[in-house]
Design a protein around this motif. Sequence first.
Motif, PDB file in Angstrom:
ATOM      1  N   ALA A 210       0.845  -1.190   0.000  1.00 17.93           N
ATOM      2  CA  ALA A 210       0.000   0.000   0.000  1.00 17.93           C
ATOM      3  C   ALA A 210       0.885   1.247   0.000  1.00 17.93           C
ATOM      4  CB  ALA A 210      -0.905   0.000   1.236  1.00 17.93           C
ATOM      5  N   PRO A 211       0.471   2.315  -0.663  1.00 12.46           N
ATOM      6  CA  PRO A 211       1.266   3.552  -0.686  1.00 12.46           C
ATOM      7  C   PRO A 211       1.511   4.072   0.730  1.00 12.46           C
ATOM      8  CG  PRO A 211      -0.538   3.652  -2.278  1.00 12.46           C
ATOM      9  CD  PRO A 211      -0.779   2.445  -1.445  1.00 12.46           C
ATOM     10  N   TYR A 212       2.731   4.566   0.958  1.00 13.40           N
ATOM     11  CA  TYR A 212       3.075   5.064   2.301  1.00 13.40           C
ATOM     12  C   TYR A 212       4.178   6.101   2.158  1.00 13.40           C
ATOM     13  CZ  TYR A 212       4.625   5.105   7.175  1.00 13.40           C
ATOM     14  OH  TYR A 212       4.963   5.491   8.452  1.00 13.40           O
ATOM     15  N   ASP A 213       3.999   7.238   2.833  1.00 10.85           N
ATOM     16  CA  ASP A 213       5.051   8.261   2.821  1.00 10.85           C
ATOM     17  C   ASP A 213       5.284   8.815   4.222  1.00 10.85           C
ATOM     18  OD1 ASP A 213       2.770   9.732   3.244  1.00 10.85           O
ATOM     19  OD2 ASP A 213       3.009  11.052   1.505  1.00 10.85           O
ATOM     20  N   GLY A 214       4.974   8.009   5.250  1.00  6.75           N
ATOM     21  CA  GLY A 214       5.137   8.434   6.637  1.00  6.75           C
ATOM     22  C   GLY A 214       6.518   8.108   7.186  1.00  6.75           C
ATOM     23  N   PRO A 215       6.674   8.250   8.500  1.00  6.65           N
ATOM     24  CA  PRO A 215       7.968   8.002   9.140  1.00  6.65           C
ATOM     25  C   PRO A 215       8.323   6.518   9.185  1.00  6.65           C
ATOM     26  CG  PRO A 215       6.299   8.459  10.791  1.00  6.65           C
ATOM     27  CD  PRO A 215       5.661   8.723   9.458  1.00  6.65           C
ATOM     28  N   ASP A 216       9.573   6.244   9.467  1.00  7.44           N
ATOM     29  CA  ASP A 216      10.077   4.876   9.601  1.00  7.44           C
ATOM     30  C   ASP A 216       9.371   4.216  10.784  1.00  7.44           C
ATOM     31  OD1 ASP A 216      11.501   2.553  10.066  1.00  7.44           O
ATOM     32  OD2 ASP A 216      13.465   3.476   9.772  1.00  7.44           O
TER      33      ASP A 216
ATOM     34  N   GLU B  84      -0.481   7.002  11.262  1.00  4.22           N
ATOM     35  CA  GLU B  84      -1.585   6.364  10.559  1.00  4.22           C
ATOM     36  C   GLU B  84      -1.218   6.099   9.113  1.00  4.22           C
ATOM     37  OE1 GLU B  84      -5.298   8.312  11.041  1.00  4.22           O
ATOM     38  OE2 GLU B  84      -6.422   6.832   9.858  1.00  4.22           O
ATOM     39  N   SER B  85      -1.447   4.880   8.689  1.00  3.78           N
ATOM     40  CA  SER B  85      -1.241   4.502   7.290  1.00  3.78           C
ATOM     41  C   SER B  85      -2.601   4.203   6.666  1.00  3.78           C
ATOM     42  CB  SER B  85      -0.343   3.266   7.200  1.00  3.78           C
ATOM     43  OG  SER B  85      -1.052   2.098   7.603  1.00  3.78           O
ATOM     44  N   HIS B  86      -2.582   3.786   5.419  1.00  2.83           N
ATOM     45  CA  HIS B  86      -3.821   3.408   4.744  1.00  2.83           C
ATOM     46  C   HIS B  86      -4.450   2.183   5.390  1.00  2.83           C
ATOM     47  CE1 HIS B  86      -6.670   2.963   1.434  1.00  2.83           C
ATOM     48  NE2 HIS B  86      -6.291   1.711   1.275  1.00  2.83           N
ATOM     49  N   LEU B  87      -3.613   1.376   6.061  1.00  3.93           N
ATOM     50  CA  LEU B  87      -4.078   0.088   6.551  1.00  3.93           C
ATOM     51  C   LEU B  87      -4.219  -0.017   8.060  1.00  3.93           C
ATOM     52  CD1 LEU B  87      -1.863  -2.198   4.263  1.00  3.93           C
ATOM     53  CD2 LEU B  87      -4.152  -1.304   3.787  1.00  3.93           C
ATOM     54  N   SER B  88      -3.531   0.856   8.812  1.00  2.00           N
ATOM     55  CA  SER B  88      -3.519   0.682  10.257  1.00  2.00           C
ATOM     56  C   SER B  88      -3.143   1.968  10.968  1.00  2.00           C
ATOM     57  CB  SER B  88      -2.528  -0.433  10.644  1.00  2.00           C
ATOM     58  OG  SER B  88      -2.574  -0.709  12.022  1.00  2.00           O
TER      59      SER B  88
ATOM     60  N   ASP C  21     -11.380  -3.836   7.060  1.00  2.00           N
ATOM     61  CA  ASP C  21     -12.027  -3.763   5.753  1.00  2.00           C
ATOM     62  C   ASP C  21     -11.070  -3.224   4.697  1.00  2.00           C
ATOM     63  OD1 ASP C  21     -14.323  -4.780   6.812  1.00  2.00           O
ATOM     64  OD2 ASP C  21     -15.562  -3.013   6.463  1.00  2.00           O
ATOM     65  N   SER C  22     -10.345  -2.161   5.042  1.00  2.00           N
ATOM     66  CA  SER C  22      -9.408  -1.543   4.096  1.00  2.00           C
ATOM     67  C   SER C  22      -8.312  -2.529   3.694  1.00  2.00           C
ATOM     68  CB  SER C  22      -8.784  -0.286   4.706  1.00  2.00           C
ATOM     69  OG  SER C  22      -9.755   0.711   4.921  1.00  2.00           O
ATOM     70  N   ILE C  23      -7.843  -3.316   4.661  1.00  2.00           N
ATOM     71  CA  ILE C  23      -6.778  -4.284   4.383  1.00  2.00           C
ATOM     72  C   ILE C  23      -7.255  -5.343   3.398  1.00  2.00           C
ATOM     73  CG2 ILE C  23      -5.400  -6.135   5.400  1.00  2.00           C
ATOM     74  CD1 ILE C  23      -5.306  -4.375   7.984  1.00  2.00           C
ATOM     75  N   PHE C  24      -8.392  -5.953   3.706  1.00  2.00           N
ATOM     76  CA  PHE C  24      -8.894  -7.003   2.815  1.00  2.00           C
ATOM     77  C   PHE C  24      -9.254  -6.442   1.438  1.00  2.00           C
ATOM     78  CE2 PHE C  24      -9.986  -9.509   6.774  1.00  2.00           C
ATOM     79  CZ  PHE C  24      -9.182 -10.593   6.477  1.00  2.00           C
TER      80      PHE C  24
END
Length: 365
Positions: free
Chosen positions: A100-106, A118-122, A137-140
């Motif tokens: 999933a796209p992610y541009d947050g911290p390590d 917060e990411s797209h998934l969790s 729901d977002s993960i599946f």
Amino acid sequence: MKHKEWLAIALCWGLMAATATPGGAAIKEETKAAPEGCTVIQKATEGRGIDLVILGDGFTAKDIADGKWKSAQDSVMKYMFQREPPKSFKHWFNVYATAAPYDGPDLSETIAPKDTVESHLSIYTESILQPGYLKKDSIFIYAYENTPVKADKGTPKDMLVLMAVNSTKPWGSFTTFDRFVERKHWGRALVPFSVFYRFTIGMYGHEMIGHGIGDCADEYIGVGKDKAFPVNDAHFGAKWYTDNQRTKGINRNVTFTTDPDNEELFANREWAWMVKNNYHGIMGTPVEGAIHCGKGVWRPTQYSIMVGNQPWVNHWYINPVQREMIVRNLYKLAGKAEEYSFEKFLEYDKRNEYWDQHQEETDLP
């Protein structure tokens, strides 16, 4: 809580190559994009294909470019299919990888108290990754829509998702699934874990293979060594378990009597046969203690993937009862249920007698 409303989120402490098929032919592992951003690691060569999605979270574009995401995929493939039964049935799996796209911290860095990432998934916090923080729901949905599962199957219901978090933190240790309520977007099982944490092995054995595929119950006791199982509890007593063992085929690795002739309480008749015949010389007497209780409930063997896997007990032994449950469900997931029989399992299982006699050798570093 009524069992029809029960969300089966199994909370457990988790520890933590092209493999030859039973006939000896090596599996060809493909790498091609379909759909965009998805890697097809492997396509099944037999059956309808058991869909396993490696879903990345916390991987930035730079991580992907630098090969870190590929390293995560390699780790999953190494451990997921290292032991029996998955080793012999690897060619029944479709394996896909998408991040999933992610541009947050390590996510390996410490998160400050009361802060969240917060990411797209969790949602991630300073403490352990909790089931309630997962956007299930977002993960599946992401795993389903960004892999060939949607086009090939038209439903996510049998999809297995290993959510590989780009972190070295001890996150994970549970399986999310629901065998009681049909949830529109859900697959069969979801196991989130930090893919670069040193004890991730248990996520494959205990969580995905044991719970997710095999529908095995937890066999560990924990702090409940002096606790008696509530046999007569109306909601989660022996009758609830044995009814679901018979109708749903779940939790068949626990029993409520040591007498294999008691068909009411010893619902798993294949296990009862193993006890009567002292299968492989180790199954003559069930071991007391399972599902958080030390008394009044029994498990097949002293140690196994469903007992240990705490950081201090890295035990990768899958016992005969668990293997039978796993193989039975692999046949179902591959669309070959009508071909399964206990006799066929016994023929397959001849290869595992050595491990039953040398359980300590199944430990992994």
